[in-house]
Enzyme design. Structure first.
Site, PDB file in Angstrom:
ATOM      1  CB  CYS A  21      20.476 -29.490  44.333  1.00  0.00           C
ATOM      2  SG  CYS A  21      22.181 -29.097  44.736  1.00  0.00           S
ATOM      3  CB  CYS A  47      27.110 -17.548  41.318  1.00  0.00           C
ATOM      4  SG  CYS A  47      26.222 -16.034  41.733  1.00  0.00           S
ATOM      5  CB  CYS A  76      23.605 -20.673  38.666  1.00  0.00           C
ATOM      6  SG  CYS A  76      21.992 -19.888  38.574  1.00  0.00           S
ATOM      7  CG  ASN A  83      29.056 -21.567  -4.440  1.00  0.00           C
ATOM      8  OD1 ASN A  83      29.315 -20.703  -3.595  1.00  0.00           O
ATOM      9  ND2 ASN A  83      29.644 -22.742  -4.483  1.00  0.00           N
ATOM     10  CG  PHE A  84      27.310 -15.080  -5.438  1.00  0.00           C
ATOM     11  CD1 PHE A  84      28.094 -15.146  -6.591  1.00  0.00           C
ATOM     12  CD2 PHE A  84      25.982 -14.700  -5.560  1.00  0.00           C
ATOM     13  CE1 PHE A  84      27.552 -14.847  -7.834  1.00  0.00           C
ATOM     14  CE2 PHE A  84      25.437 -14.398  -6.801  1.00  0.00           C
ATOM     15  CZ  PHE A  84      26.216 -14.472  -7.941  1.00  0.00           C
ATOM     16  CB  CYS A 127      33.293 -21.444  -2.697  1.00  0.00           C
ATOM     17  SG  CYS A 127      34.402 -22.792  -2.349  1.00  0.00           S
ATOM     18  CB  CYS A 181      25.157 -23.277  40.603  1.00  0.00           C
ATOM     19  SG  CYS A 181      24.835 -24.028  42.202  1.00  0.00           S
ATOM     20  CB  CYS A 239      28.107 -30.794  41.440  1.00  0.00           C
ATOM     21  SG  CYS A 239      27.251 -29.517  40.507  1.00  0.00           S
TER      22      CYS A 239
HETATM   23  C1  LIG Z   1      33.329 -30.570   1.850  1.00  0.00           C
HETATM   24  C2  LIG Z   1      32.353 -29.481   1.550  1.00  0.00           C
HETATM   25  C3  LIG Z   1      32.186 -29.040   0.251  1.00  0.00           C
HETATM   26  C4  LIG Z   1      31.286 -28.034  -0.040  1.00  0.00           C
HETATM   27  N1  LIG Z   1      31.114 -27.665  -1.322  1.00  0.00           N
HETATM   28  C5  LIG Z   1      30.191 -26.705  -1.650  1.00  0.00           C
HETATM   29  C6  LIG Z   1      29.916 -26.367  -2.974  1.00  0.00           C
HETATM   30  O1  LIG Z   1      30.469 -26.930  -3.918  1.00  0.00           O
HETATM   31  N2  LIG Z   1      28.991 -25.413  -3.227  1.00  0.00           N
HETATM   32  C7  LIG Z   1      28.335 -24.780  -2.210  1.00  0.00           C
HETATM   33  O2  LIG Z   1      27.485 -23.922  -2.503  1.00  0.00           O
HETATM   34  N3  LIG Z   1      28.564 -25.089  -0.931  1.00  0.00           N
HETATM   35  C8  LIG Z   1      29.475 -26.040  -0.621  1.00  0.00           C
HETATM   36  N4  LIG Z   1      29.661 -26.405   0.693  1.00  0.00           N
HETATM   37  C9  LIG Z   1      28.904 -25.705   1.749  1.00  0.00           C
HETATM   38  C10 LIG Z   1      27.620 -26.440   2.116  1.00  0.00           C
HETATM   39  O3  LIG Z   1      26.735 -26.495   1.026  1.00  0.00           O
HETATM   40  C11 LIG Z   1      26.888 -25.756   3.280  1.00  0.00           C
HETATM   41  O4  LIG Z   1      26.552 -24.449   2.907  1.00  0.00           O
HETATM   42  C12 LIG Z   1      27.702 -25.709   4.553  1.00  0.00           C
HETATM   43  O5  LIG Z   1      28.436 -26.890   4.712  1.00  0.00           O
HETATM   44  C13 LIG Z   1      26.855 -25.461   5.807  1.00  0.00           C
HETATM   45  O6  LIG Z   1      25.943 -26.494   6.062  1.00  0.00           O
HETATM   46  P1  LIG Z   1      26.211 -27.679   7.159  1.00  0.00           P
HETATM   47  O7  LIG Z   1      26.553 -27.030   8.440  1.00  0.00           O
HETATM   48  O8  LIG Z   1      24.943 -28.484   7.164  1.00  0.00           O
HETATM   49  O9  LIG Z   1      27.356 -28.471   6.628  1.00  0.00           O
HETATM   50  C14 LIG Z   1      30.552 -27.424   0.988  1.00  0.00           C
HETATM   51  C15 LIG Z   1      30.707 -27.870   2.288  1.00  0.00           C
HETATM   52  C16 LIG Z   1      31.572 -28.903   2.579  1.00  0.00           C
HETATM   53  C17 LIG Z   1      31.706 -29.401   3.984  1.00  0.00           C
HETATM   54  S1  SF4 Z   2      25.030 -26.776  39.874  1.00  0.00           S
HETATM   55 FE1  SF4 Z   2      24.221 -26.073  41.847  1.00  0.00          FE
HETATM   56  S2  SF4 Z   2      22.018 -26.498  41.697  1.00  0.00           S
HETATM   57 FE2  SF4 Z   2      22.988 -27.667  40.048  1.00  0.00          FE
HETATM   58  S3  SF4 Z   2      23.322 -29.675  40.968  1.00  0.00           S
HETATM   59 FE3  SF4 Z   2      25.244 -28.518  41.252  1.00  0.00          FE
HETATM   60  S4  SF4 Z   2      25.008 -27.589  43.276  1.00  0.00           S
HETATM   61 FE4  SF4 Z   2      22.961 -28.264  42.685  1.00  0.00          FE
END
Ligand SMILES: Cc1cc2nc3c(=O)[nH]c(=O)nc-3n(C[C@H](O)[C@H](O)[C@H](O)COP(=O)(O)O)c2cc1C
Ligand code: SF4
Ligand SMILES: Cc1cc2nc3c(=O)[nH]c(=O)nc-3n(C[C@H](O)[C@H](O)[C@H](O)COP(=O)(O)OP(=O)(O)OC[C@H]3O[C@@H](n4cnc5c(N)ncnc54)[C@H](O)[C@@H]3O)c2cc1C
Ligand code: SF4
Ligand code: SF4
Lengths: 461, 429
Positions: free
Chosen positions: B342, B352, B385, B132-133, B135, B348, B345
């Site tokens: 369409c 644009c 759009c 784990n590099f 955190c 688009c 709304c």
């Molecule tokens: C609360 C929490 C704690 C975490 N603790 C660790 C950890 O201890 N070691 C680690 O390598 N990554 C840790 N992570 C990172 C996750 O392993 C992961 O890389 C990251 O959340 C992205 O994945 P996700 O989008 O599915 O959550 C943690 C993430 C969360 C949310």
């Molecule tokens: S964004 Fe433009 S194309 Fe899409 S539903 Fe609305 S008016 Fe019609």
């Protein structure tokens, strides 16, 4: 006035239109938005409220991540008639009624999402399940309705050789024949039956058990039997004139509207129709009459709105269709002309007496001298369903006035080889007769049979 | 059903779904529950000298009612004694011999310290090590985590120390808090790393409470930068993955991390060069069962594509990730509005009109109905759009046949250089 001149049938295109599904399905965008609204609850109340315990959050998450096939499989896994259920379940009392978002905003439209996923499966034609390797055991299933199909599907997936018998020419039970096509098109129920047949289940239609093949033979030829024959037609009212032409049994009446060819032969365009009864079947018969072109449709019920058994949404639906309700009105006699055609229904006004009846409901009593004639061209009887007493007795099963007595969990009857599920075990006080509960009971019976013969398949890994 | 098994630098796993080193992998109880739920591997919550954590420590970034679009934390490595963790790793491995258990390690940049912890951890049986590099908070102040990770030489040297004694494959987990991730990645490889994993969390401040003026989160009224993760970081993680995957000097397998929450995310990471993936935030948001939906979706996808093994996906899109200078300048798309779908709304149009090239006209047909039309000659094909359009299929970006052969900016530059050279020659001549 001669009915012959006045009554007709609607043009085929008009009929087609009238009987097409009322509720449109979700668009992909709507399904995506709705599915993303689901919280993916843990130990979700919606799952518990579904009699077949569909993993609802999981199938909804699959829709939300574009895995519609996985969603369909999750649904059908728990409920072999999940496509029908998506349309006919009283969802506001079941899954959607339990959704936690009822208190926060709006419950998730689970039924519509379920329909979205199962519609996809129907259109894609992709197989969802495979039969299990044969275990050499044979099971006969009587009735190809939701209960029978559900039992058959589960057994086939576990390697049983299953033969289903049904007296009708098409499989699907009431889903195919009894639930109005503008809520449940026949094609949906037939697709579900086909899914079961594709697992190698032999569905023999046009065979009546007790007539074409005997109960004893089925018992001796098979390792187990599942009795899922549902209920019968509408019983007679016991009043004069029930044999006149223009008097229909509501279930047979709805059945004829399920195919356009038959619907085109019912002459109700411009007719005045009286439907007797106020359950869901009465509502279905009434709304079908409207769609066949009837001018005026009245539901004749001897109690009041408070006692009727139809669901609120059914009642609202009928009101929107212009159906009128004659509360506290009982039929006394059906009157016909010299040709034997219905012309009038003689009715009598009722009042509810405060004394609770056997079921605790107030008792309707006729008001003396209040008889009157209601001019009608058709009378539809919708006062419940008869029971298959003869069939049940042919199997020698213990029953309570036509309700087969079974073990709550295993659905085993008094004959250890015979299991029963669905409407045939449905009795007063047992909740409501529903497609989803019939499907669940079919599963339970299958599970018990599997447990008895193939326990090795159920080792937990 | 396709084969989901992977082999990442010698570490075998029944499927590519690993839990990243974080709160979900803090204890044996949790990792065992995760394996039961379907996860194929787990990188144990980083081991080292146990620390003291603050309360509170997490914050979420919500967007338009969507919860946890991003997630932020000031948590450190494990706060449980090493012996306890080792005992639980041992028990978990015994119960799940076929699942991958990787020990995440972090110690001071001292050779004996690394040797000691590697030996102790490998003695109880793990399938690999992750250094784990990354955190970005707390440990960095002590010269560990990102403090090491931001110095490529330190990454290389420590990886080398680990490799001196390690018997199992070594994965080097990189921090995104640097200018060019490929530099650290190359040093990790030079140090002997068998694989790399990325990304760890990104320096972030989740928010400021506009009522109390405190940071979010705060510890008794004070805050510090935390590490950002969750769906919001996915595009950053994906591009860093792509940079490493296409770098010929980074010739080791990659474990992709950062914002993965659906099976589609997984497919993207694999296509962009990952052999396996790791998940933290999605599991914290939804619980371990989220893996069921990911596995099922991935399976169906592989079946649909007719692929027999998930490994067939790895790296398939890497060659499509290139440099701006290598893009065809003569390729052309324009927007086309489908008046049938369409919903008028006009989003688009205004996008644009105000911020692109003013080429969507609001018109009225003979029936008095409003409709929109793109003046294709003026459209630069910027996609804006179709990005703002809320209706699927209402705007198509259609490819126009080009009247000129493909030419990239680099080709153009060298053509111009050649021309200039010629003309100089002429002048001189
Ligand atoms: C609360 C929490 C704690 C975490 N603790 C660790 C950890 O201890 N070691 C680690 O390598 N990554 C840790 N992570 C990172 C996750 O392993 C992961 O890389 C990251 O959340 C992205 O994945 P996700 O989008 O599915 O959550 C943690 C993430 C969360 C949310
Ligand atoms: S964004 Fe433009 S194309 Fe899409 S539903 Fe609305 S008016 Fe019609
Ligand atoms: C008009 C109507 C509307 C309904 N609407 C709804 C609704 O909206 N939602 C809902 O959930 N439920 C509804 N129900 C109830 C639901 O249809 C039933 O609960 C469900 O179909 C019961 O399933 P089953 O398999 O037990 O019986 P069935 O569906 O009745 O199937 C039994 C099958 O057995 C066959 N059979 C009978 N006897 C024999 C024999 N001797 N030999 C061979 N085959 C035989 C029959 O032909 C039939 O196909 C409705 C019912 C009716 C009548
Ligand atoms: S089967 Fe019926 S009750 Fe169950 S989830 Fe589907 S719609 Fe709801
Ligand atoms: S209760 Fe409602 S929100 Fe929760 S999982 Fe079920 S459908 Fe989704």
């Amino acid at each position: 006035m001669d009915n012959q001149f006045r009554l007709g049938t609607l043009a085929p295109e008009k009929l087609q239109q009238n009987f097409a599904e009322v509720q449109p399905g979700l668009t992909p965008k709507a399904a995506m938005e709705e599915s993303n609204r689901c919280l993916y609850c843990y130990d979700a109340p919606c799952i518990k409220a579904c009699p077949t315990s569909i993993n609802i959050p999981s199938f909804i998450k699959r829709i939300a991540t574009g895995n519609v096939k996985g969603a369909a499989k999750t649904i059908m896994e728990s409920n072999p008639v999940g496509a029908s259920c998506a349309r006919v379940c009283p969802t506001e009392e079941l899954c959607e009624g339990a959704c936690v978002l009822n208190d926060a905003s709006e419950p998730i439209a689970i039924g519509l999402l379920q329909r979205y996923a199962t519609d996809w499966a129907m259109e894609s034609g992709k197989p969802l399940f495979e039969p299990g390797p044969s275990n050499g055991k044979k099971v006969a299933v009587i009735g190809a309705g939701p209960a029978g199909l559900s039992a058959a599907r589960e057994l086939a997936r576990d390697g049983f050789a299953v033969k289903v018998y049904d007296s009708k020419p098409l499989a699907g039970g009431l889903n195919t024949h009894g639930i109005v096509s503008f809520r449940l098109p026949q094609s949906v129920a037939l697709w579900e039956a086909e899914q079961v047949a594709n697992l190698g289940v032999d569905i023999q239609t046009g065979i009546t058990v007790g007539k074409d093949i005997s109960a004893e033979q089925l018992i001796s030829d098979n390792d187990a039997v599942v009795l899922a024959a549902g209920m019968g037609n509408v019983p007679s009212l016991g009043i004069e004139g029930e044999n006149l032409s223009g008097v229909y049994d509501a279930i047979q009446f709805v059945e004829s509207t399920k195919t356009m060819a038959n619907a085109a032969s019912i002459k109700l365009s411009g007719a005045r129709v009286a439907v007797i009864g106020a359950g869901n079947t009465a509502i279905d018969a009434a709304t079908c009459s409207v769609r066949l072109g009837a001018d005026n449709v009245k539901i004749v019920y001897r109690r009041t709105k408070d006692e009727m058994t139809a669901y609120d949404f059914e009642y609202d639906f009928a009101k929107q269709d212009g159906v009128e309700f004659s509360w506290l009105t009982a039929p006394k006699r059906i009157i016909g002309d010299s040709e034997g055609k219905v012309t009038h229904l003689e009715c009598v006004r009722m009042v509810l007496s405060g004394n609770g009846g056997k079921d605790g409901r107030p008792v309707p009593v006729p008001v003396e001298g209040s008889e009157f004639l209601m001019p009608v061209d058709a009378v539809i009887l919708a006062i419940g369903q008869t029971r298959h007493n003869a069939l049940i007795e042919a199997f020698g099963l213990r029953h309570d006035r036509g309700v087969v007595i079974v073990d709550d969990v295993t659905k085993q009857t008094s004959d250890p080889k015979v299991y029963a599920a669905g409407d045939i075990v449905f009795g007063a006080g047992g909740g409501e007769a529903m497609v989803v509960s019939a499907a669940e009971q079919g599963k339970q019976a299958a599970k018990a049979i599997i447990g008895k013969f193939a326990p090795q398949n159920h080792v937990i890994i | 059903m396709a084969d989901l098994k992977i082999n990442l630098a010698g570490i075998e796993s029944p499927n590519p779904f690993w839990l990243a080193s974080a709160p979900p992998t803090n204890t044996g109880y949790q990792v065992q529950r995760a394996f039961e739920a379907g996860w194929g591997g787990a990188v144990w919550k980083t081991l080292g000298d146990p620390i003291i954590n603050t309360s509170s420590r997490f914050a979420a970034v919500n967007f338009n009612g969507q919860r946890v679009a991003g997630f932020n934390n000031i948590e450190l490595i494990t706060d449980r004694p090493l012996e306890v963790n080792l005992k639980e790793i041992y028990e978990t491995k015994k119960r799940f011999p076929n699942h991958a258990i990787i020990a995440s390690l972090m110690v001071e940049p001292k050779r004996e310290k690394w040797h000691e912890i590697v030996k102790r951890v490998e003695a109880i049986g793990v399938d690999g090590l992750e250094l784990n590099f990354g955190c970005p908070h707390g440990m960095a102040e002590r010269g560990m985590g990102a403090a090491s990770g931001q110095q490529p030489d330190l990454v290389e040297m420590q990886t080398y120390w680990v490799k001196e004694v390690a018997q199992t494959p070594v994965i080097v987990k990189l921090t995104p808090n640097i200018t060019d991730i490929t530099v650290t990645a190359r040093h990790a490889v030079k140090g002997g790393g068998d694989a790399i994993s990325l990304i760890n969390t990104i320096n972030s401040l989740a928010g400021v409470d506009i009522h109390t003026w405190n940071t979010i989160p705060h510890v008794g009224g004070k805050g510090a930068h935390g590490g950002y993760c969750g769906p919001a970081v996915k595009p950053i993680a994906l591009s860093m993955l792509a940079e490493c995957a296409r770098d010929s000097e980074v010739n080791v397998p990659i474990s992709g991390i950062g914002g993965i929450s659906t099976w589609q995310d997984v497919v993207e990471f694999l296509l962009m060069g990952a052999t396996g993936i790791q998940v933290c935030t999605a599991a914290m948001h939804h619980g371990f069962r989220i893996v069921e939906e990911m596995i099922d979706g991935l399976n169906n996808y592989l079946d649909e594509k007719g692929l027999k093994s998930v490994t067939e996906l790895t790296g398939k899109s890497v060659e499509k990730y290139s440099n701006w200078g290598d893009l065809d300048l003569n390729y052309r798309v324009v927007a086309r509005i489908n008046t049938d779908t369409c919903i008028n709304c006009n989003k688009c149009h205004i996008a644009c009109e105000d911020t692109s090239h003013q080429c969507i006209d609001m018109l009225t047909n003979e029936d008095g109905k409003n409709y929109l039309q793109v003046r294709e000659d003026d459209c630069v094909g910027c996609n804006l759009c179709s990005i703002v359009c809320p209706v699927d299929g209402a705007i198509d970006m259609v490819e126009l046949p080009s009247d000129q052969p493909p030419m990239t900016w680099n080709e153009r530059q060298s053509a111009i250089a050649a021309l200039n050279a010629q003309s100089t020659e002429v002048e001189v001549g």
